[in-house]
Design a protein around this motif. Structure first.
Motif: not given
Length: 151
Positions: A96-114
């Motif tokens: 969840f934390g990794i995903a939250s970071n990727y979401s903040s970085l606007e790397q949404y595909n990675k965020a959704i994966k995590y």
């Protein structure tokens, strides 16, 4: 799977980590200072099982401070220890934390994966709070992408 509330770990370490968790959003600098102290004791006493929790807390602190790359590294370390000690709760938190970071970085595909990895674990351990948090965050991503139907 390990449950910190039911374990035989030293209560003073668990209380300090809980204190850190409660401080993160109000005073991240104090939280980091307290976590540094707790982590020294965890290392000194070789309480490896608590490292996943501690690394997740470091990840949260750096996330709050918008230090996303450092935060991701701490969540990845937490992930390793959570897997080693078969701690599903901390493993889900790290994803969840990794995903939250990727979401903040606007790397949404990675965020959704995590987020989906976290969701799978939260569902397997019946953690309704975790499940709802994941769905909220995924919905937010779809909203930002103007995919209202998915959101």
């Amino acid at each position: 799977m390990v449950s910190f509330g039911q374990s035989n770990l030293p209560k003073e370490h668990l209380k300090l980590l809980e204190k850190v968790q409660n401080e993160i959003y109000d005073n991240p600098q104090l939280a980091k200072s307290d976590l540094d102290s707790a982590f020294l004791q965890i290392e000194k006493q070789k309480i490896e099982i608590l490292k996943a929790k501690a690394y997740n807390l470091y990840g949260d602190i750096y996330l709050v401070n918008s230090d996303y790359e450092i935060s991701i590294q701490y969540f990845l370390k937490a992930n390793e220890f959570a897997e080693e000690f078969e701690n599903s709760e901390e493993l889900a938190i790290s994803f969840f934390g990794i995903a939250s970071n990727y979401s903040s970085l606007e790397q949404y595909n990675k965020a959704i994966k995590y987020y989906n990895q976290a969701l799978e674990i939260y569902e397997s351990i019946d953690n309704l709070k975790g499940i709802s948090s994941v769905y909220n965050d995924i919905g937010r991503i779809y909203y930002w992408q103007n995919d209202i139907e998915k959101a």
